[in-house]
Design an enzyme around this catalytic site. Structure first.
Site, PDB file in Angstrom:
ATOM      1  N   LYS A  18       0.824  -1.211   0.000  1.00  0.00           N
ATOM      2  CA  LYS A  18       0.000   0.000   0.000  1.00  0.00           C
ATOM      3  C   LYS A  18       0.860   1.265   0.000  1.00  0.00           C
ATOM      4  O   LYS A  18       2.034   1.251   0.387  1.00  0.00           O
ATOM      5  CB  LYS A  18      -0.938  -0.009   1.204  1.00  0.00           C
ATOM      6  CG  LYS A  18      -0.207  -0.120   2.528  1.00  0.00           C
ATOM      7  CD  LYS A  18      -1.145  -0.115   3.724  1.00  0.00           C
ATOM      8  CE  LYS A  18      -1.901  -1.392   3.905  1.00  0.00           C
ATOM      9  NZ  LYS A  18      -2.612  -1.485   5.191  1.00  0.00           N
TER      10      LYS A  18
ATOM     11  N   LYS B  43       0.372   5.637   0.803  1.00  0.00           N
ATOM     12  CA  LYS B  43      -0.578   6.604   1.365  1.00  0.00           C
ATOM     13  C   LYS B  43      -0.089   8.038   1.203  1.00  0.00           C
ATOM     14  O   LYS B  43       1.071   8.328   1.466  1.00  0.00           O
ATOM     15  CB  LYS B  43      -0.812   6.281   2.837  1.00  0.00           C
ATOM     16  CG  LYS B  43      -1.424   4.882   3.001  1.00  0.00           C
ATOM     17  CD  LYS B  43      -1.745   4.551   4.421  1.00  0.00           C
ATOM     18  CE  LYS B  43      -2.555   3.268   4.478  1.00  0.00           C
ATOM     19  NZ  LYS B  43      -2.860   2.882   5.859  1.00  0.00           N
TER      20      LYS B  43
ATOM     21  N   CYS C 123      -3.946   1.060  12.757  1.00  0.00           N
ATOM     22  CA  CYS C 123      -4.913   1.752  11.888  1.00  0.00           C
ATOM     23  C   CYS C 123      -5.452   3.060  12.461  1.00  0.00           C
ATOM     24  O   CYS C 123      -5.863   3.936  11.717  1.00  0.00           O
ATOM     25  CB  CYS C 123      -6.064   0.811  11.558  1.00  0.00           C
ATOM     26  SG  CYS C 123      -5.533  -0.622  10.608  1.00  0.00           S
TER      27      CYS C 123
HETATM   28 FE1  SRM Z   1      -5.715  -0.234   8.376  1.00  0.00          FE
HETATM   29  C1  SRM Z   1      -5.358  -3.467   7.550  1.00  0.00           C
HETATM   30  C2  SRM Z   1      -8.957  -0.716   8.992  1.00  0.00           C
HETATM   31  C3  SRM Z   1      -6.133   3.100   8.465  1.00  0.00           C
HETATM   32  C4  SRM Z   1      -2.325   0.176   8.798  1.00  0.00           C
HETATM   33  N1  SRM Z   1      -6.940  -1.832   8.200  1.00  0.00           N
HETATM   34  C5  SRM Z   1      -6.608  -3.088   7.804  1.00  0.00           C
HETATM   35  C6  SRM Z   1      -7.856  -3.974   7.633  1.00  0.00           C
HETATM   36  C7  SRM Z   1      -8.286  -3.849   6.219  1.00  0.00           C
HETATM   37  C8  SRM Z   1      -7.680  -5.442   8.090  1.00  0.00           C
HETATM   38  C9  SRM Z   1      -7.271  -6.478   7.080  1.00  0.00           C
HETATM   39  O1  SRM Z   1      -6.286  -6.282   6.334  1.00  0.00           O
HETATM   40  O2  SRM Z   1      -7.914  -7.529   7.057  1.00  0.00           O
HETATM   41  C10 SRM Z   1      -8.776  -3.246   8.623  1.00  0.00           C
HETATM   42  C11 SRM Z   1     -10.275  -3.412   8.377  1.00  0.00           C
HETATM   43  C12 SRM Z   1     -10.999  -3.466   9.695  1.00  0.00           C
HETATM   44  C13 SRM Z   1     -12.465  -3.385   9.597  1.00  0.00           C
HETATM   45  O3  SRM Z   1     -13.150  -4.327  10.040  1.00  0.00           O
HETATM   46  O4  SRM Z   1     -12.977  -2.372   9.113  1.00  0.00           O
HETATM   47  C14 SRM Z   1      -8.211  -1.848   8.592  1.00  0.00           C
HETATM   48  N2  SRM Z   1      -7.266   0.943   8.534  1.00  0.00           N
HETATM   49  C15 SRM Z   1      -8.520   0.560   8.892  1.00  0.00           C
HETATM   50  C16 SRM Z   1      -9.397   1.753   9.210  1.00  0.00           C
HETATM   51  C17 SRM Z   1     -10.863   1.572   8.852  1.00  0.00           C
HETATM   52  C18 SRM Z   1      -9.231   2.039  10.706  1.00  0.00           C
HETATM   53  C19 SRM Z   1     -10.038   3.153  11.315  1.00  0.00           C
HETATM   54  O5  SRM Z   1     -10.113   3.128  12.536  1.00  0.00           O
HETATM   55  O6  SRM Z   1     -10.546   4.028  10.655  1.00  0.00           O
HETATM   56  C20 SRM Z   1      -8.651   2.832   8.416  1.00  0.00           C
HETATM   57  C21 SRM Z   1      -9.107   2.966   6.989  1.00  0.00           C
HETATM   58  C22 SRM Z   1      -8.463   4.139   6.313  1.00  0.00           C
HETATM   59  C23 SRM Z   1      -8.951   4.430   4.937  1.00  0.00           C
HETATM   60  O7  SRM Z   1     -10.033   5.010   4.800  1.00  0.00           O
HETATM   61  O8  SRM Z   1      -8.225   4.134   3.989  1.00  0.00           O
HETATM   62  C24 SRM Z   1      -7.235   2.276   8.449  1.00  0.00           C
HETATM   63  N3  SRM Z   1      -4.444   1.336   8.502  1.00  0.00           N
HETATM   64  C25 SRM Z   1      -4.835   2.632   8.650  1.00  0.00           C
HETATM   65  C26 SRM Z   1      -3.729   3.433   9.071  1.00  0.00           C
HETATM   66  C27 SRM Z   1      -3.777   4.910   9.414  1.00  0.00           C
HETATM   67  C28 SRM Z   1      -3.511   5.781   8.233  1.00  0.00           C
HETATM   68  O9  SRM Z   1      -3.354   5.312   7.105  1.00  0.00           O
HETATM   69  O10 SRM Z   1      -3.450   6.991   8.436  1.00  0.00           O
HETATM   70  C29 SRM Z   1      -2.632   2.581   9.179  1.00  0.00           C
HETATM   71  C30 SRM Z   1      -1.215   2.952   9.695  1.00  0.00           C
HETATM   72  C31 SRM Z   1      -0.461   3.762   8.714  1.00  0.00           C
HETATM   73  C32 SRM Z   1       0.287   2.879   7.771  1.00  0.00           C
HETATM   74  O11 SRM Z   1      -0.294   2.448   6.782  1.00  0.00           O
HETATM   75  O12 SRM Z   1       1.449   2.585   8.052  1.00  0.00           O
HETATM   76  C33 SRM Z   1      -3.097   1.260   8.806  1.00  0.00           C
HETATM   77  N4  SRM Z   1      -4.087  -1.468   8.135  1.00  0.00           N
HETATM   78  C34 SRM Z   1      -2.794  -1.135   8.405  1.00  0.00           C
HETATM   79  C35 SRM Z   1      -1.961  -2.295   8.249  1.00  0.00           C
HETATM   80  C36 SRM Z   1      -0.422  -2.361   8.456  1.00  0.00           C
HETATM   81  C37 SRM Z   1       0.298  -1.920   7.240  1.00  0.00           C
HETATM   82  C38 SRM Z   1       1.792  -2.103   7.354  1.00  0.00           C
HETATM   83  O13 SRM Z   1       2.528  -1.349   6.723  1.00  0.00           O
HETATM   84  O14 SRM Z   1       2.242  -3.004   8.063  1.00  0.00           O
HETATM   85  C39 SRM Z   1      -2.821  -3.363   7.894  1.00  0.00           C
HETATM   86  C40 SRM Z   1      -2.440  -4.816   7.621  1.00  0.00           C
HETATM   87  C41 SRM Z   1      -1.924  -5.038   6.243  1.00  0.00           C
HETATM   88  O15 SRM Z   1      -1.903  -4.146   5.390  1.00  0.00           O
HETATM   89  O16 SRM Z   1      -1.500  -6.167   6.004  1.00  0.00           O
HETATM   90  C42 SRM Z   1      -4.140  -2.810   7.843  1.00  0.00           C
HETATM   91 FE1  SF4 Z   2      -6.264  -2.362  11.881  1.00  0.00          FE
HETATM   92 FE2  SF4 Z   2      -7.390  -2.601  14.242  1.00  0.00          FE
HETATM   93 FE3  SF4 Z   2      -7.721  -4.520  12.447  1.00  0.00          FE
HETATM   94 FE4  SF4 Z   2      -5.367  -4.196  13.570  1.00  0.00          FE
HETATM   95  S1  SF4 Z   2      -7.260  -4.754  14.635  1.00  0.00           S
HETATM   96  S2  SF4 Z   2      -5.753  -4.428  11.359  1.00  0.00           S
HETATM   97  S3  SF4 Z   2      -5.245  -2.009  13.856  1.00  0.00           S
HETATM   98  S4  SF4 Z   2      -8.470  -2.446  12.294  1.00  0.00           S
END
Ligand code: SRM
Ligand code: SF4
Length: 572
Positions: free
Chosen positions: A213, A215, A484
């Protein structure tokens, strides 16, 4: 002793995700065929990877796992800068009611997610979003994600242009595959054997897209609501002396995701690379993205983000590489300072004389819950007053462009649904954020969205007990280390380790320009009040003047963490 030279280690294999992108570069998979197949309620493992590029995740309800898996889908919108008009909001609200679990989840990147959509509802929901001239393309997957931009409506001359630039960058970095339109709008499976599809090469992403990904965010100092330095690519607006937009400082290589017990993974703040003028923005965005495309690690998805390229090759190398792609040099970055990441709540006047209303949404979940009927109340206001909607990076919502003579009527209408515009929540709660985790997220190790509100009650009681009532602390929680809700940029961060167990991080700052550090590896729910109570008592006793919790922790607790790490026996 052998005189043979040791064999060079075998080159690492590309990941399975790389293989499937190479095999089906349109990202079509067999999605349309499975969608049309009424005998199954789920997609194949490979199709689940392709769906992400279309903004869709297959999930199952983890509360029901004991009785077998109930498959359902999460769909995430692409909403650059989090801005949508009233008609767009009405579509999201209708679809959440008709096909989702009757809630809309505001995300930490200014978008909406639907949860709980079953397979029979997926096709109709996706079609209706697209018919309303909105989309979910690239909301997930190994591509540029939803582009963030300052959420607060125009208070200065450059706000509108910055938002427009965010929209332009989002469009310019979209993948060009026909599959999205073909599957979700026309309902047709692409012929994968057709050379046009088999040999498809995206003009920007190539055949295999990005290693991971990517961002992008825009910020206008002093407000860092987008947590700019946690993004792969950041543009910090720099005003000219006459108040117009001079250009942007470029930041590259931020990211938060990590894994417990894997020290090769870590949160990282972006480096500042240089300064560009507004006309260079698309070139620069594409240049940064292609450096990730070409240098990111395609053999290990835990090590594939751009932040690791920056960490390992350095910012100077990156700048040279980028400039060679651009064919020109960037100017040096300008001085800029952030002060806060806070959302504005209540009524505020815009630069054009109209008004906006910032509304706090508990853990980003728009729903009707007892006397607080946030979903119905918002819908009533949107239907009647047609405001512009702005989703904030702290999972809150802003209703904008409201005329002075409508303010009281909006306030009164919201009150009918139990939604207050003054004193919407306590200062601690307002500065908090939690990721969804249970029961929808397959990666969650501990509760988050369902746990944080109760923990904040307890934290507030502890603060009152030590005489610190109404002191703001930026608190963020996630159910796993992926981060996240950006817990590593909070003054006090909680990261799930297992059911009822959290890692505790301290020392971020109000402006979100400093990462925090691990204070306790694991704290059980039953130990949490004592642990935090002791910490708050020390803060109260030691703080200098009005020193914030995060600054105090960085000054006082960090040296203790460092000392105990130094005293720990070295690993064998
Ligand atoms: Fe996230 C994966 C939810 C912002 C880092 N994120 C996921 C998944 C899709 C789980 C999955 O892969 O099966 C989550 C879905 C949960 C659900 O039931 O809805 C999920 N991420 C979210 C959201 C909805 C959290 C929230 O509280 O709002 C955010 C959606 C943002 C959007 O509209 O695009 C969300 N995720 C983030 C952020 C914050 C940001 O981008 O500002 C991060 C940390 C920043 C970054 O990317 O480093 C983030 N999400 C991750 C990661 C770890 C990525 C990595 O580099 O290791 C995963 C896991 C993955 O990608 O394998 C992940
Ligand atoms: Fe993102 Fe929370 Fe799911 Fe971990 S538990 S991948 S931080 S939404």
């Amino acid at each position: 002793m052998s005189t043979e030279t040791a064999a060079a280690p075998a080159p690492k294999k590309p990941t399975h995700n790389e293989e499937i992108k190479t095999a089906i570069p349109t990202l079509a998979g067999t999605l349309a065929a499975t969608l049309a197949d009424p005998t199954t309620d789920r997609f194949s493992d490979d199709d689940q990877q392709f769906m992400k590029f279309h903004g869709i995740y297959q999930q199952d309800d983890r509360d029901l796992r004991k009785t077998g898996k109930k498959y359902m889908f999460m769909i995430r919108g692409r909403i650059p800068g989090g801005v949508l008009n009233a008609a767009g909001y009405q579509v999201y609200d209708n679809l959440a009611t008709q096909y989702g679990n009757n809630t809309l989840r505001l995300t930490s990147r200014q978008s909406f997610q639907f949860h709980g959509v079953v397979k029979s509802g997926l096709g109709p929901l996706m079609k209706k979003i697209n018919e309303a001239m909105m989309d979910t393309l690239a909301a997930c997957g190994d591509v540029n994600r939803n582009v963030m931009a300052p959420a607060t409506p125009i208070r200065n001359a450059i706000g509108a242009q910055v938002n427009e630039d965010a929209r332009r960058v989002s469009e310019a970095l979209l993948p060009k595959t026909k599959a999205y339109h073909s599957i979700w709008v026309e309902g047709v499976q692409l012929n994968l054997e057709d050379p046009e599809n088999k040999d498809f090469v995206d003009p920007l992403y190539g055949k295999t897209y990005l290693p991971r990904k990517f961002k992008t965010a825009f910020a206008i100092a002093p407000v860092n609501d987008v947590d700019i330095l946690t993004n792969d690519l950041g543009f910090i607006a720099i005003p000219a002396a006459d108040g117009t937009l001079a250009g942007y400082n470029l930041t590259v290589g931020g990211g938060l995701g990590r894994a417990h017990g894997n020290t090769m993974t870590y949160p990282r703040l972006a480096d500042t690379i240089g300064f560009l003028t507004p006309d260079q923005i698309i070139d620069v965005a594409k240049g940064v993205l292609t450096v990730h495309r070409d240098f990111g690690d395609r053999t290990d998805r835990k090590h594939a983000r751009l932040k690791y390229v920056l960490e390992e090759k350095g910012a100077a190398w990156f700048r040279t590489e980028l400039e060679s792609r651009l064919g020109y040099k960037l100017a040096d970055a300008k001085k800029v300072e952030f002060a806060t990441q806070r959302d504005p709540f209540g009524w505020h006047q815009q630069a054009d004389g109209r008004w906006f209303l910032g509304l706090f949404v508990l853990t980003g979940r728009i729903k009707d819950d007892g006397a607080l009927r946030m979903k119905s109340g918002l819908r009533a206001v949107v239907d009647k007053f047609q405001p512009e909607i702005r989703l904030t990076p702290q999972q809150n919502i802003i209703l904008a462009n409201i005329s002075a003579d409508q303010k009281d009527a909006v306030t009164a209408l919201l009150a009918e649904y139990g939604v207050a515009v003054e004193n919407q929540a306590t200062v601690v709660r307002r500065a908090s954020m939690a990721c969804p985790s249970m029961p929808t997220c397959g990666l969650g190790l501990a509760e988050s969205e369902r746990y944080l509100p109760g923990l904040i009650d307890r934290i507030e009681a502890s603060l009152v007990a030590v005489g610190l009532k109404d002191e703001e602390i930026v608190i963020r929680m996630t159910g796993c280390p992926n981060g996240c809700a950006r817990p590593y940029a909070a003054e006090l961060g909680f990261v799930g380790k297992g059911p009822g167990r959290y890692q505790v991080w301290v020392g971020g700052n109000e402006a979100s320009t400093r990462l925090n550090r691990i204070f306790k590896e694991t704290v059980k729910d039953t130990e949490m009040d004592a642990e935090l109570g002791a910490l708050f008592a020390r803060w109260k006793a030691d703080r200098i003047g009005n020193e914030r919790f995060g600054d105090w922790a960085a000054r006082v607790v960090w040296p203790e963490i460092a000392a105990s790490a130094a005293a720990a026996p070295a690993a064998a």
